[in-house]
Design a protein around this motif. Structure first.
Motif, PDB file in Angstrom:
ATOM      1  N   GLY A  25      -3.262  -4.660   9.120  1.00 14.31           N
ATOM      2  CA  GLY A  25      -4.379  -4.248   9.671  1.00 14.31           C
ATOM      3  C   GLY A  25      -4.728  -2.797   8.758  1.00 14.31           C
ATOM      4  N   ILE A  26      -4.109  -2.607   7.634  1.00 15.04           N
ATOM      5  CA  ILE A  26      -4.070  -1.187   6.905  1.00 15.04           C
ATOM      6  C   ILE A  26      -5.231  -1.762   5.990  1.00 15.04           C
ATOM      7  CG2 ILE A  26      -3.242   0.344   5.181  1.00 15.04           C
ATOM      8  CD1 ILE A  26      -0.403  -0.219   6.598  1.00 15.04           C
ATOM      9  N   ASN A  27      -6.290  -0.734   5.629  1.00 13.25           N
ATOM     10  CA  ASN A  27      -7.327  -0.823   4.745  1.00 13.25           C
ATOM     11  C   ASN A  27      -6.824  -1.191   3.323  1.00 13.25           C
ATOM     12  OD1 ASN A  27      -9.119   0.071   2.614  1.00 13.25           O
ATOM     13  ND2 ASN A  27     -10.449  -0.024   4.377  1.00 13.25           N
ATOM     14  N   ARG A  28      -7.480  -2.399   2.784  1.00 12.43           N
ATOM     15  CA  ARG A  28      -6.976  -2.904   1.512  1.00 12.43           C
ATOM     16  C   ARG A  28      -6.878  -1.819   0.482  1.00 12.43           C
ATOM     17  NH1 ARG A  28      -7.110  -8.061  -1.197  1.00 12.43           N
ATOM     18  NH2 ARG A  28      -7.002  -7.697  -3.484  1.00 12.43           N
ATOM     19  N   ARG A  33      -4.257   1.998  -3.093  1.00  9.52           N
ATOM     20  CA  ARG A  33      -4.017   3.287  -3.730  1.00  9.52           C
ATOM     21  C   ARG A  33      -2.527   3.725  -3.558  1.00  9.52           C
ATOM     22  NH1 ARG A  33      -8.891   3.945  -1.399  1.00  9.52           N
ATOM     23  NH2 ARG A  33      -8.349   4.663   0.542  1.00  9.52           N
ATOM     24  N   LEU A  34      -1.737   3.279  -2.628  1.00 11.62           N
ATOM     25  CA  LEU A  34      -0.224   3.538  -2.571  1.00 11.62           C
ATOM     26  C   LEU A  34       0.532   2.856  -3.605  1.00 11.62           C
ATOM     27  CD1 LEU A  34      -0.149   3.684   1.524  1.00 11.62           C
ATOM     28  CD2 LEU A  34       0.475   5.445   0.071  1.00 11.62           C
ATOM     29  N   VAL A  46       0.033   5.074   9.159  1.00 12.36           N
ATOM     30  CA  VAL A  46       0.169   3.966   7.843  1.00 12.36           C
ATOM     31  C   VAL A  46       1.440   3.885   7.421  1.00 12.36           C
ATOM     32  CG1 VAL A  46      -0.698   3.547   5.564  1.00 12.36           C
ATOM     33  CG2 VAL A  46      -2.585   4.143   7.200  1.00 12.36           C
ATOM     34  N   LEU A  47       2.111   4.980   7.209  1.00 16.05           N
ATOM     35  CA  LEU A  47       3.586   4.956   6.786  1.00 16.05           C
ATOM     36  C   LEU A  47       4.276   4.249   7.792  1.00 16.05           C
ATOM     37  CD1 LEU A  47       4.087   8.532   5.240  1.00 16.05           C
ATOM     38  CD2 LEU A  47       3.320   6.512   3.950  1.00 16.05           C
ATOM     39  N   GLU A  48       4.295   4.663   8.990  1.00 16.86           N
ATOM     40  CA  GLU A  48       5.017   4.142   9.869  1.00 16.86           C
ATOM     41  C   GLU A  48       4.782   2.490  10.028  1.00 16.86           C
ATOM     42  OE1 GLU A  48       6.044   4.082  14.755  1.00 16.86           O
ATOM     43  OE2 GLU A  48       4.490   5.481  14.020  1.00 16.86           O
ATOM     44  N   THR A  49       3.578   2.151   9.840  1.00 17.41           N
ATOM     45  CA  THR A  49       3.387   0.546   9.893  1.00 17.41           C
ATOM     46  C   THR A  49       3.669  -0.119   8.720  1.00 17.41           C
ATOM     47  OG1 THR A  49       1.286   1.174  11.001  1.00 17.41           O
ATOM     48  CG2 THR A  49       1.401  -0.821  10.054  1.00 17.41           C
ATOM     49  N   ASP A  60      13.179   4.804   1.580  1.00 19.08           N
ATOM     50  CA  ASP A  60      13.008   3.783   0.867  1.00 19.08           C
ATOM     51  C   ASP A  60      11.547   3.601   0.002  1.00 19.08           C
ATOM     52  OD1 ASP A  60      15.374   2.900   1.480  1.00 19.08           O
ATOM     53  OD2 ASP A  60      14.798   1.711   3.010  1.00 19.08           O
ATOM     54  N   LEU A  61      10.626   4.039   0.586  1.00 16.87           N
ATOM     55  CA  LEU A  61       9.069   4.129   0.395  1.00 16.87           C
ATOM     56  C   LEU A  61       8.706   5.367  -0.247  1.00 16.87           C
ATOM     57  CD1 LEU A  61       6.603   2.176   0.906  1.00 16.87           C
ATOM     58  CD2 LEU A  61       6.072   3.342   2.793  1.00 16.87           C
ATOM     59  N   LEU A  62       9.245   6.300  -0.031  1.00 12.46           N
ATOM     60  CA  LEU A  62       8.757   7.673  -0.653  1.00 12.46           C
ATOM     61  C   LEU A  62       9.945   8.434  -1.227  1.00 12.46           C
ATOM     62  CD1 LEU A  62       6.193   8.816   1.989  1.00 12.46           C
ATOM     63  CD2 LEU A  62       5.640   7.400   0.104  1.00 12.46           C
TER      64      LEU A  62
END
Length: 70
Positions: A25-28, A33-34, A46-49, A60-62
């Motif tokens: 459900g996060i905007n495309r 951009r990420l 957003v990061l948690e999702t 792991d993500l950032l």
């Protein structure tokens, strides 16, 4: 400088931007951009999702990497 490893993680899991956007459900545009590391800000939600969806930790993500100028 903050480095985002979303493209690597998505590649390892064979996911497309459209898949992640649809499933979370996060905007495309936000996912894009990420993925391309052009985002200037991102919401904690957003990061948690993303972390829950990708089954990864925030570390792991950032990653904070040293600035080239310093």
């Amino acid at each position: 400088m903050l480095k985002c490893h979303l493209s690597r993680i998505m590649g390892e899991q064979k996911l497309k931007i459209a898949d992640v956007s649809r499933d979370t459900g996060i905007n495309r545009g936000t996912v894009t951009r990420l993925y391309q590391e052009t985002a200037v800000r991102v919401e904690f939600e957003v990061l948690e999702t993303l972390c829950r969806y990708l089954k990864c930790e925030i570390s792991d993500l950032l990653e904070i990497s040293p600035d080239v100028d310093q």
